[in-house]
Motif scaffolding. Structure first.
Motif, PDB file in Angstrom:
ATOM      1  N   PHE A   1       0.856  -1.198   0.000  1.00 55.36           N
ATOM      2  CA  PHE A   1       0.000   0.000   0.000  1.00 55.36           C
ATOM      3  C   PHE A   1       0.886   1.240   0.000  1.00 55.36           C
ATOM      4  O   PHE A   1       1.856   1.311   0.749  1.00 55.36           O
ATOM      5  N   LYS A   2       0.509   2.214  -0.795  1.00 56.80           N
ATOM      6  CA  LYS A   2       1.296   3.456  -0.872  1.00 56.80           C
ATOM      7  C   LYS A   2       0.982   4.365   0.331  1.00 56.80           C
ATOM      8  O   LYS A   2      -0.024   4.143   1.027  1.00 56.80           O
ATOM      9  N   PRO A   3       1.811   5.392   0.545  1.00 63.78           N
ATOM     10  CA  PRO A   3       1.452   6.381   1.564  1.00 63.78           C
ATOM     11  C   PRO A   3       0.171   7.100   1.148  1.00 63.78           C
ATOM     12  O   PRO A   3      -0.016   7.383  -0.042  1.00 63.78           O
TER      13      PRO A   3
ATOM     14  N   ALA B   1      -2.562   9.464  -0.106  1.00 61.38           N
ATOM     15  CA  ALA B   1      -2.349  10.599  -1.023  1.00 61.38           C
ATOM     16  C   ALA B   1      -2.657  11.936  -0.351  1.00 61.38           C
ATOM     17  O   ALA B   1      -1.913  12.913  -0.503  1.00 61.38           O
ATOM     18  N   THR B   2      -3.742  12.012   0.401  1.00 62.85           N
ATOM     19  CA  THR B   2      -4.136  13.296   0.991  1.00 62.85           C
ATOM     20  C   THR B   2      -3.288  13.565   2.226  1.00 62.85           C
ATOM     21  O   THR B   2      -3.447  12.902   3.255  1.00 62.85           O
ATOM     22  N   ILE B   3      -2.392  14.528   2.106  1.00 61.42           N
ATOM     23  CA  ILE B   3      -1.568  14.922   3.254  1.00 61.42           C
ATOM     24  C   ILE B   3      -1.896  16.374   3.577  1.00 61.42           C
ATOM     25  O   ILE B   3      -2.279  17.135   2.692  1.00 61.42           O
TER      26      ILE B   3
ATOM     27  N   HIS C   1      -8.157  12.311   7.554  1.00 64.81           N
ATOM     28  CA  HIS C   1      -7.547  11.308   6.684  1.00 64.81           C
ATOM     29  C   HIS C   1      -6.711  10.328   7.490  1.00 64.81           C
ATOM     30  O   HIS C   1      -6.255  10.635   8.583  1.00 64.81           O
ATOM     31  N   ASP C   2      -6.512   9.155   6.885  1.00 66.13           N
ATOM     32  CA  ASP C   2      -5.660   8.152   7.527  1.00 66.13           C
ATOM     33  C   ASP C   2      -4.195   8.519   7.261  1.00 66.13           C
ATOM     34  O   ASP C   2      -3.791   8.584   6.106  1.00 66.13           O
ATOM     35  N   PRO C   3      -3.398   8.703   8.318  1.00 67.08           N
ATOM     36  CA  PRO C   3      -1.969   8.938   8.069  1.00 67.08           C
ATOM     37  C   PRO C   3      -1.303   7.688   7.478  1.00 67.08           C
ATOM     38  O   PRO C   3      -0.226   7.763   6.902  1.00 67.08           O
TER      39      PRO C   3
HETATM   40  C1  LIG Z   1      -8.616   1.610   4.503  1.00 63.61           C
HETATM   41  C2  LIG Z   1      -8.270   2.712   3.548  1.00 63.61           C
HETATM   42  C3  LIG Z   1      -8.359   4.032   3.990  1.00 63.61           C
HETATM   43  C4  LIG Z   1      -8.028   5.095   3.142  1.00 63.61           C
HETATM   44  N1  LIG Z   1      -8.083   6.373   3.625  1.00 63.61           N
HETATM   45  C5  LIG Z   1      -7.681   7.403   2.820  1.00 63.61           C
HETATM   46  C6  LIG Z   1      -7.673   8.745   3.312  1.00 63.61           C
HETATM   47  O1  LIG Z   1      -8.013   9.008   4.471  1.00 63.61           O
HETATM   48  N2  LIG Z   1      -7.272   9.725   2.462  1.00 63.61           N
HETATM   49  C7  LIG Z   1      -6.865   9.477   1.179  1.00 63.61           C
HETATM   50  O2  LIG Z   1      -6.496  10.386   0.455  1.00 63.61           O
HETATM   51  N3  LIG Z   1      -6.857   8.210   0.708  1.00 63.61           N
HETATM   52  C8  LIG Z   1      -7.269   7.178   1.481  1.00 63.61           C
HETATM   53  N4  LIG Z   1      -7.269   5.896   0.976  1.00 63.61           N
HETATM   54  C9  LIG Z   1      -6.818   5.658  -0.398  1.00 63.61           C
HETATM   55  C10 LIG Z   1      -7.682   6.253  -1.477  1.00 63.61           C
HETATM   56  O3  LIG Z   1      -8.984   5.716  -1.440  1.00 63.61           O
HETATM   57  C11 LIG Z   1      -7.002   5.992  -2.839  1.00 63.61           C
HETATM   58  O4  LIG Z   1      -5.693   6.436  -2.812  1.00 63.61           O
HETATM   59  C12 LIG Z   1      -7.717   6.711  -3.959  1.00 63.61           C
HETATM   60  O5  LIG Z   1      -8.942   6.067  -4.220  1.00 63.61           O
HETATM   61  C13 LIG Z   1      -6.911   6.693  -5.274  1.00 63.61           C
HETATM   62  O6  LIG Z   1      -6.692   5.391  -5.723  1.00 63.61           O
HETATM   63  P1  LIG Z   1      -5.227   4.800  -5.909  1.00 63.61           P
HETATM   64  O7  LIG Z   1      -4.410   5.273  -4.739  1.00 63.61           O
HETATM   65  O8  LIG Z   1      -5.417   3.320  -5.910  1.00 63.61           O
HETATM   66  O9  LIG Z   1      -4.676   5.319  -7.206  1.00 63.61           O
HETATM   67  C14 LIG Z   1      -7.611   4.827   1.809  1.00 63.61           C
HETATM   68  C15 LIG Z   1      -7.535   3.495   1.375  1.00 63.61           C
HETATM   69  C16 LIG Z   1      -7.850   2.435   2.223  1.00 63.61           C
HETATM   70  C17 LIG Z   1      -7.728   1.031   1.739  1.00 63.61           C
END
Ligand SMILES: Cc1cc2nc3c(=O)[nH]c(=O)nc-3n(C[C@H](O)[C@H](O)[C@H](O)COP(=O)(O)O)c2cc1C
Length: 365
Positions: free
Chosen positions: A299-301, A303-305, A327-329
């Motif tokens: 899983f990547k870091p 995106a929303t920071i 957002h989730d850190p």
């Molecule tokens: C459990 C979980 C929680 C997530 N929480 C966030 C979040 O708080 N903020 C955010 O930007 N992305 C979060 N994401 C990731 C985004 O949904 C995801 O990055 C976005 O849909 C773009 O898709 P991609 O990263 O697969 O390209 C979360 C993903 C998972 C699995």
């Protein structure tokens, strides 16, 4: 399109982050599988935001409602429809994202594809969509457990540069749930917690790896050639938001071994054919061989920071975005149950497909 997963045991998820609700329709589920809302709730609670300081602080109870397909505690064989309402949406926090694309999120690509996007809370790209997967996956898991005693355990193996030492053969659900990181190496879990919390305080984010072990899967699951078990697992995992990599068995590290080291030698034990090592990760020729199925998902870091970042408006003008919102850190601790659910969906689907194609003339001689 693209909202349905599986061939026989099929789920269709629906809903956006700040719409009325999110949910799932499970079709192809056999009748008379005992299932209760409480069993589903246990898994949804593991996915829920607000579990600890190192997850998003959005306050949702994520209480599941089973609307159809279950009667007196058992599935009916009809579509199972399940729903969770969205209660703590703060759509005003997302007004900036209406006019600025978040780097490495899905804002630009959704606009490019659909010409319209629900920017509130990430809309359909929000991880709230995975609620439906977890709810449907819990029924799939129950089916696999009843039919074969299958056990699926996922856990956090790495966060950023911190790697846990874990023997997948001995990890239990109880051990995974001992700490909020969901890492069964308790000392490493403590360090991981600190690292994620520091990223949160810095307005930054980190990624990591989830490892998953599936025990007691019978030999014979998987359909060559395009629906190899590992291919379907890879698709299931890479369909999760924020995933960037999938490995099964020795994975990429297998290139550093010779065939003489990598081959899993057979032996017979108690009427079963086993392998001495398991670099194959329990799958050979796209079909399960009865050993533990072992895979890893990167899983990547997030995106929303919460830092100013250079971006553009939908009109292509340069701008700087400093997001608000909760957002989730690090998404990884909450994703553990989602990985397990997707694994269960893949295996249940292949198990039911086997029932359709195997031994048409009765038991093999
Ligand atoms: C459990 C979980 C929680 C997530 N929480 C966030 C979040 O708080 N903020 C955010 O930007 N992305 C979060 N994401 C990731 C985004 O949904 C995801 O990055 C976005 O849909 C773009 O898709 P991609 O990263 O697969 O390209 C979360 C993903 C998972 C699995």
């Amino acid at each position: 399109m693209g909202n349905t997963f599986g061939r026989v045991f099929r789920i269709t998820t629906w809903g956006e982050s700040h719409g009325g609700a999110v949910g799932v329709v499970v079709d192809g589920c056999p009748p008379r599988i005992p299932i209760t809302p409480e069993e589903i709730q246990v898994e949804l609670d593991r996915r829920r935001p607000g579990q600890s300081l190192i997850t998003s602080q959005r306050r949702e109870t994520d209480t599941v409602q089973i609307l159809s397909g279950v009667f007196e505690g058992q599935t009916l064989g009809t579509p199972v429809s399940m729903m969770v309402t969205n209660q703590d949406a703060r759509s005003q926090d997302y007004s900036e994202m209406q006019n600025a694309y978040r780097p490495s999120h899905a804002d630009f690509t959704y606009d490019a594809k659909f010409g319209i996007r629900d920017y509130r809370g990430g809309g359909r790209t929000s991880a709230r969509e995975t609620i439906g997967r977890v709810a449907g996956g819990t029924i799939a898991r129950k089916l696999l457990h009843l039919r074969h005693g299958v056990e699926i355990v996922a856990y956090v193996q790495q966060i950023y540069n911190l790697e846990a030492r874990v023997d997948p053969r001995h990890v239990t659900r109880a051990l995974v749930e001992e700490n909020p990181v969901r890492c069964p190496d308790s000392e490493m879990a403590r360090q991981m917690y600190e690292l994620i919390d520091q990223a949160r305080r810095d307005g930054d984010s980190v990624g990591g790896i989830i490892e998953c072990v599936i025990r007691h899967a019978p030999p014979g699951l998987g359909c060559p050639v395009f629906d190899r078990l590992e291919a379907d697992l890879a698709k299931a995992m890479l369909s999760l938001p924020a995933t960037k990599g999938f490995e099964i068995g020795s994975g990429f590290s297998g290139v550093l071994m010779k065939g003489s080291e990598h081959n899993d030698l057979f032996f017979a034990s108690e009427g079963r054919i086993r392998t001495r090592t398991n670099f194959s990760g329990g799958v050979q020729g796209g079909i399960s061989n009865g050993e533990d199925i072992l895979f890893r998902v990167a899983f990547k870091p997030t995106a929303t920071i919460l830092r100013p970042q250079e971006t553009v408006t939908p009109q292509g003008e340069s701008t700087v975005l400093k997001p608000r919102g909760r957002h989730d850190p690090c998404v990884v601790p909450r994703a553990v149950t989602i990985v397990e659910a997707m694994a269960a969906l893949v295996l249940a689907d292949h198990d039911l497909r086997n029932q359709a194609i195997r031994n048409p003339a009765g038991p093999a001689a």
